[in-house]
Design a protein around this motif. Structure first.
Motif, short mmCIF file in Angstrom:
data_model
loop_
_atom_site.label_atom_id
_atom_site.label_comp_id
_atom_site.label_asym_id
_atom_site.label_seq_id
_atom_site.Cartn_x
_atom_site.Cartn_y
_atom_site.Cartn_z
N ARG A 48 48.13 160.20 34.61
CA ARG A 48 48.83 159.09 35.27
C ARG A 48 50.12 159.57 35.92
NH1 ARG A 48 48.44 153.55 33.77
NH2 ARG A 48 50.16 153.32 35.24
N SER A 49 50.84 160.49 35.28
CA SER A 49 52.09 160.98 35.87
C SER A 49 51.82 161.72 37.17
CB SER A 49 52.84 161.88 34.88
OG SER A 49 52.21 163.14 34.72
N ILE A 50 50.71 162.42 37.24
CA ILE A 50 50.36 163.13 38.47
C ILE A 50 49.88 162.14 39.53
CG2 ILE A 50 48.69 164.74 39.49
CD1 ILE A 50 48.94 166.31 36.80
N GLU A 51 49.04 161.19 39.13
CA GLU A 51 48.50 160.19 40.07
C GLU A 51 49.59 159.32 40.68
OE1 GLU A 51 45.21 159.60 41.19
OE2 GLU A 51 45.00 161.59 40.32
N THR A 52 50.58 158.95 39.88
CA THR A 52 51.63 158.05 40.34
C THR A 52 52.87 158.77 40.84
OG1 THR A 52 52.61 157.85 38.15
CG2 THR A 52 50.91 156.23 38.74
N GLY A 53 53.00 160.06 40.51
CA GLY A 53 54.19 160.80 40.89
C GLY A 53 55.40 160.45 40.04
N VAL A 54 55.15 159.91 38.85
CA VAL A 54 56.22 159.52 37.94
C VAL A 54 56.16 160.40 36.70
CG1 VAL A 54 57.25 157.62 36.62
CG2 VAL A 54 56.06 157.14 38.77
N PRO A 55 56.87 161.53 36.72
CA PRO A 55 56.79 162.46 35.59
C PRO A 55 57.33 161.89 34.29
CG PRO A 55 58.50 163.15 37.12
CD PRO A 55 57.76 162.01 37.76
N GLU A 56 58.13 160.83 34.35
CA GLU A 56 58.70 160.23 33.15
C GLU A 56 57.64 159.58 32.26
OE1 GLU A 56 61.66 160.77 36.21
OE2 GLU A 56 59.86 159.55 36.27
N LEU A 57 56.44 159.38 32.78
CA LEU A 57 55.37 158.82 31.96
C LEU A 57 54.95 159.77 30.85
CD1 LEU A 57 53.07 157.29 34.72
CD2 LEU A 57 54.63 156.07 33.20
N LEU A 58 55.21 161.05 31.04
CA LEU A 58 54.81 162.08 30.08
C LEU A 58 55.96 162.30 29.09
CD1 LEU A 58 52.33 163.84 29.66
CD2 LEU A 58 53.42 165.59 31.02
N ARG A 59 55.71 162.01 27.83
CA ARG A 59 56.72 162.14 26.79
C ARG A 59 56.80 163.60 26.31
NH1 ARG A 59 54.55 157.70 22.72
NH2 ARG A 59 53.27 159.51 22.38
N PRO A 60 57.91 163.97 25.67
CA PRO A 60 58.03 165.33 25.14
C PRO A 60 56.92 165.69 24.15
CG PRO A 60 60.18 164.30 25.19
CD PRO A 60 59.18 163.23 25.55
N THR A 61 56.51 164.74 23.31
CA THR A 61 55.43 165.02 22.37
C THR A 61 54.10 165.24 23.09
OG1 THR A 61 55.12 162.64 22.01
CG2 THR A 61 56.46 163.82 20.40
N ASP A 62 53.91 164.54 24.22
CA ASP A 62 52.72 164.75 25.03
C ASP A 62 52.70 166.17 25.60
OD1 ASP A 62 52.02 162.06 24.66
OD2 ASP A 62 53.01 161.44 26.51
N LYS A 63 53.84 166.60 26.10
CA LYS A 63 53.94 167.95 26.66
C LYS A 63 53.64 168.99 25.60
CE LYS A 63 57.34 166.77 30.19
NZ LYS A 63 58.72 166.97 30.66
N GLN A 64 54.13 168.74 24.39
CA GLN A 64 53.89 169.68 23.29
C GLN A 64 52.40 169.74 22.96
OE1 GLN A 64 55.75 168.59 19.59
NE2 GLN A 64 55.70 170.69 18.82
N LEU A 65 51.74 168.60 22.89
CA LEU A 65 50.30 168.56 22.61
C LEU A 65 49.50 169.28 23.67
CD1 LEU A 65 49.72 164.92 21.33
CD2 LEU A 65 49.17 167.02 20.10
N LEU A 66 49.96 169.14 24.92
CA LEU A 66 49.22 169.74 26.05
C LEU A 66 49.63 171.18 26.32
CD1 LEU A 66 49.38 166.66 28.44
CD2 LEU A 66 47.39 167.46 27.13
N GLY A 67 50.70 171.63 25.68
CA GLY A 67 51.17 173.01 25.86
C GLY A 67 51.78 173.25 27.23
N ILE A 68 52.48 172.22 27.76
CA ILE A 68 53.14 172.37 29.06
C ILE A 68 54.64 172.17 28.89
CG2 ILE A 68 51.15 171.71 30.44
CD1 ILE A 68 52.22 168.94 30.69
N GLN A 69 55.39 172.65 29.83
CA GLN A 69 56.86 172.54 29.77
C GLN A 69 57.31 171.33 30.48
OE1 GLN A 69 58.64 174.27 27.83
NE2 GLN A 69 57.19 175.84 27.33
#
Length: 69
Positions: A48-69
C-alpha cells in the motif's frame, strides 16, 4: 510483489471496511475467520505504501519483519 498475500489479492474488500489499515485488516480477518498474521499485514502495508506513495503507512515493526530499512 507478494503474489500470495491474501490482503493484496482482496485489496478492494479490505479497503471497503473503512478506517485505518489496521482496523480494516482486523475486520477482514474477523469476517473471514483468519488468524492474525503480522508478516502478511506488513507486506500489505508495504504494498500500500508503494501503491499510494505514502511511506508512513509502513511502521518500524513492519520494516523489521520485512528486513528493509
Amino acid at each position: 510483489m507478494y503474489p500470495n498475500n491474501i490482503y493484496i489479492k482482496n485489496h478492494e474488500a479490505v479497503a471497503a471496511y473503512g478506517g485505518d489499515i489496521g482496523v480494516c485488516l482486523d475486520k477482514y480477518d474477523k469476517a473471514h475467520g483468519l488468524a492474525h498474521d503480522a508478516l502478511a499485514r506488513a507486506q500489505y502495508r508495504h504494498w500500500r505504501s508503494i501503491e499510494t506513495g505514502v511511506p508512513e503507512l509502513l511502521r518500524p515493526t513492519d520494516k523489521q519483519l520485512l528486513g528493509i530499512q
